[in-house]
Design an enzyme around this catalytic site. Sequence first.
Site, PDB file in Angstrom:
ATOM      1  N   HIS A  85       6.914  10.584 -18.834  1.00 45.25           N
ATOM      2  CA  HIS A  85       8.066  10.850 -17.961  1.00 45.25           C
ATOM      3  C   HIS A  85       9.297  10.196 -18.557  1.00 45.25           C
ATOM      4  CE1 HIS A  85       6.738   6.932 -16.464  1.00 45.25           C
ATOM      5  NE2 HIS A  85       7.877   6.794 -15.796  1.00 45.25           N
TER       6      HIS A  85
ATOM      7  N   HIS B 205      11.588   7.884 -17.712  1.00 42.46           N
ATOM      8  CA  HIS B 205      12.143   6.540 -17.519  1.00 42.46           C
ATOM      9  C   HIS B 205      12.270   5.812 -18.850  1.00 42.46           C
ATOM     10  CE1 HIS B 205      10.870   6.533 -13.002  1.00 42.46           C
ATOM     11  NE2 HIS B 205      12.038   7.130 -13.202  1.00 42.46           N
TER      12      HIS B 205
ATOM     13  N   ASP C  86      11.883   2.813 -19.876  1.00 41.76           N
ATOM     14  CA  ASP C  86      10.828   1.925 -20.383  1.00 41.76           C
ATOM     15  C   ASP C  86       9.664   2.719 -20.987  1.00 41.76           C
ATOM     16  OD1 ASP C  86      10.328   2.597 -17.559  1.00 41.76           O
ATOM     17  OD2 ASP C  86       8.585   1.284 -17.688  1.00 41.76           O
ATOM     18  N   HIS C  87       9.761   4.048 -20.948  1.00 38.57           N
ATOM     19  CA  HIS C  87       8.722   4.901 -21.545  1.00 38.57           C
ATOM     20  C   HIS C  87       9.228   5.704 -22.741  1.00 38.57           C
ATOM     21  CE1 HIS C  87       5.885   4.263 -18.112  1.00 38.57           C
ATOM     22  NE2 HIS C  87       7.029   3.849 -17.603  1.00 38.57           N
TER      23      HIS C  87
ATOM     24  N   HIS D  35       5.680  10.076  -9.041  1.00 37.81           N
ATOM     25  CA  HIS D  35       6.564   9.016  -9.538  1.00 37.81           C
ATOM     26  C   HIS D  35       7.878   9.656 -10.009  1.00 37.81           C
ATOM     27  CE1 HIS D  35       7.616   5.211 -11.464  1.00 37.81           C
ATOM     28  NE2 HIS D  35       7.814   5.845 -12.602  1.00 37.81           N
TER      29      HIS D  35
ATOM     30  N   ASP E  78       2.960   6.264 -15.254  1.00 33.62           N
ATOM     31  CA  ASP E  78       3.203   5.531 -14.012  1.00 33.62           C
ATOM     32  C   ASP E  78       2.650   6.288 -12.810  1.00 33.62           C
ATOM     33  OD1 ASP E  78       4.448   3.640 -15.567  1.00 33.62           O
ATOM     34  OD2 ASP E  78       6.457   3.964 -14.763  1.00 33.62           O
TER      35      ASP E  78
ATOM     36  N   HIS F 271       1.580   0.152 -17.300  1.00 33.37           N
ATOM     37  CA  HIS F 271       2.032  -1.191 -16.906  1.00 33.37           C
ATOM     38  C   HIS F 271       0.850  -2.096 -16.597  1.00 33.37           C
ATOM     39  CE1 HIS F 271       6.400  -0.472 -16.458  1.00 33.37           C
ATOM     40  NE2 HIS F 271       6.047   0.763 -16.143  1.00 33.37           N
TER      41      HIS F 271
HETATM   42 FE    FE Z   1       7.387   2.509 -16.055  1.00 35.11          FE
HETATM   43 ZN    ZN Z   2       8.429   5.049 -14.527  1.00 28.62          ZN
END
Ligand code: FE
Ligand code: ZN
Length: 258
Positions: free
Chosen positions: A54, A56, A58-59, A113, A130, A168
């Site tokens: 996805h 985001h 942090d990905h 998410h 996530d 995570h």
């Molecule tokens: Fe994340």
């Molecule tokens: Zn995420």
Amino acid sequence: MPLALRALPAFADNYIWLLHDGEHALVVDPGDADPVSEALASLGLQLGAILATHHHRDHVGGIAGLLERHPGTPVYGPAGETIPGRSVALSGGELLQIPQPAVALEVLSTPGHTLGHVSYYGAGYLFCGDTLFGCGCGRLFEGTPAQMFASLEDLARLPDDTLVCCAHEYTMDNLRFALTVDAANPALAARWEATLELRRRGRPSLPSTLGQEKATNPFLRCATPALRASAVRRGAGADAQAVEIFAAIRKAKDTFRV
Ligand code: FE
Ligand code: ZN
């Protein structure tokens, strides 16, 4: 050489998953390029594919940097989301034949998410971003409880020995919450002890197995009497459907403080 898996820690609690055959590696959700570059160098691997679950940061934040260092690497990601450098747009239902490392991966649409979130399943591994976490699930940033519940039901149909590779390290925090809604579950108490020990030794709590998640993850246990009772205590009707129980438990988790 058979496939081997590595969890590359990134930021405070992300894992970038690296799957390799001794020569080529694919990485899932590289939020940062540096841990990937370091692992490729230390293991002597070529980068063969980049997968995103996805959009985001942090990905996907490391994808541009990886493409600079490894131009032409295919980037797989959800069609409906902004994925830097994406070369193959996915919406779920595809079967990917990654050539290097050679692995077939099914793409599962797992919204909740985010709306475009996809998960990848193959060779016994599930890369679920996530969506599903160790003893928990992702927050509903874009989707509805019904969407996330359906996504988790789809994942729960995979074989029990599936290795669950979440993005995570949230398992300890999730266990703290799970114990408040499924307190009498002996498998949960055992997982608490085992996870505490792993984390004390600085080891990842992941991958878990899907069987372990089905035994301990409250979001996969919404049809059990224990979770129903917990949801009713939090305002759900006594005749609530499993999806309504999921919604009540997810809402309780949103405001849970250790
Ligand atoms: Fe994340
Ligand atoms: Zn995420």
